[in-house]
Design an enzyme around this catalytic site. Structure first.
Site, PDB file in Angstrom:
ATOM      1  N   GLU A 137      57.915 -21.842 -11.905  1.00 25.67           N
ATOM      2  CA  GLU A 137      59.094 -22.491 -12.476  1.00 25.67           C
ATOM      3  C   GLU A 137      60.025 -21.475 -13.136  1.00 25.67           C
ATOM      4  OE1 GLU A 137      61.863 -25.198 -14.232  1.00 25.67           O
ATOM      5  OE2 GLU A 137      60.646 -25.146 -12.406  1.00 25.67           O
ATOM      6  N   HIS A 147      69.300 -32.828  -6.579  1.00 29.76           N
ATOM      7  CA  HIS A 147      69.185 -31.417  -6.960  1.00 29.76           C
ATOM      8  C   HIS A 147      69.132 -30.526  -5.718  1.00 29.76           C
ATOM      9  CE1 HIS A 147      67.279 -27.773  -8.702  1.00 29.76           C
ATOM     10  NE2 HIS A 147      68.005 -28.099  -9.748  1.00 29.76           N
ATOM     11  N   HIS A 165      63.043 -41.851   6.867  1.00 30.21           N
ATOM     12  CA  HIS A 165      63.478 -40.460   7.025  1.00 30.21           C
ATOM     13  C   HIS A 165      63.243 -39.978   8.452  1.00 30.21           C
ATOM     14  CE1 HIS A 165      64.297 -36.302   6.286  1.00 30.21           C
ATOM     15  NE2 HIS A 165      63.062 -35.935   6.529  1.00 30.21           N
TER      16      HIS A 165
END
Length: 315
Positions: free
Chosen positions: A59, A123, A214
């Site tokens: 991260e 994002h 999807h």
């Protein structure tokens, strides 16, 4: 050193940096490292240098790269506005800067105030737009840049141009659905490929419905790009920028669909992470090429249309 060389090198560095950010963001999601720094931002668990856990390192490395690339992009933006005479370069670098800041803010909000999967899926979409703008910016300073403002001599029909832009917008919807699959942890909703849980049309509930939607959207995207390529093949020369971009789009969407199957078939195996990163890499390249194709298509209006618009209207 010539200022144009600096512009080209910095735009290349910005593009590669954005590409790295995309892959690292996918890595953060796939390894569930988004909470590796707790609720702190920009620090990591209250430290400038985080504890040596895998999640915190992944991260924090992502945050560090975003910061470095942001500085490079800022320098590129300043130089483009000061020294570049091309308006399209200013639009591209401005778009890249805007979406980079936006995705950074959204990432910070996700740490400080956990967001829903619907919001978090944006994002990746914003990061993808940042990459696409930096790719277009870099192409401005290469041999492909001329086609962005003058075309390559190809004349496409209005229907072909509208189809290209329609496919580009639809591809972003497919990207969002893929990001939504990741952030809802629905990837296991369909076991097996190309069938879903052994069925052609499964029960559309929960994660199964999300994943199958999807898959269906990705298949339709492949057919749409094939249709666009066939239209362009009838109107453009094989060596033209338009033709080559359409061909690469077709190749990339083919491998993108296969990589989606690869992701499904590797669930539970060590190759799953590699397959997921490959999937993210291919969709980034595909979206970037589609953006280039859409921009150069604006310079390919059929001469009859141009004459019709240019002709004076009779009272």
């Amino acid at each position: 050193m010539n200022i144009q060389r600096w512009l080209k090198r910095l735009s290349l560095a910005s593009m590669l940096g954005m590409f790295l950010i995309l892959l690292m963001g996918a890595l953060v999601t796939k390894t569930e490292s988004g909470r590796g720094c707790g609720d702190d931002w920009p620090l990591c668990n209250g430290r400038f240098v985080p504890a040596y856990t895998i999640e915190s390192l992944i991260e924090y490395s992502h945050r560090f790269v975003v910061g470095v690339v942001g500085i490079i992009l800022l320098a590129t933006t300043i130089l483009v506005f000061l020294y570049s005479q091309r308006k399209d370069a200013k639009w591209f670098v401005g778009g890249a800067m805007f979406f980079t800041v936006l995705q950074a803010i959204l990432g910070a909000f996700a740490v400080l105030w956990p967001q829903s999967a619907l919001v978090m899926a944006l994002h990746f979409g914003f990061s993808l737009l940042s990459f696409a703008f930096t790719l277009l910016l870099y192409l401005v300073f290469t041999k492909f840049g001329e086609a962005l403002i003058r075309g390559d001599g190809t004349r496409l029909s209005r229907g072909a141009r509208l189809s290209i832009w329609g496919v580009l917008l639809y591809s972003y919807v497919v990207v969002y659905l893929g990001a939504f699959v990741r952030h809802t942890e629905s990837i296991g909703g369909c076991i097996g490929w190309p069938l879903c849980n052994g069925q052609v049309i499964p029960e559309m509930t929960g994660g199964t419905g999300v994943v199958f939607t999807h898959r269906l959207a990705a298949a339709l995207l492949g057919l749409a790009i094939l249709a666009v390529f066939l239209m362009i093949r009838n109107q453009a020369k094989p060596g033209s920028s338009v033709y080559q971009a359409a061909l690469w789009s077709l190749v990339l969407v083919f491998f993108q669909i296969l990589s989606g199957g690869f992701v499904t078939l590797t669930i539970g195996y060590d190759m799953f992470l590699v397959a997921s990163l490959l999937h993210a890499l291919l969709i980034s390249c595909l979206f970037g090429i589609l953006c280039y194709l859409a921009i150069i298509s604006m310079q390919t209006a059929d001469h009859r249309e141009v004459q019709a618009y240019a002709a004076p209207r009779l009272p």
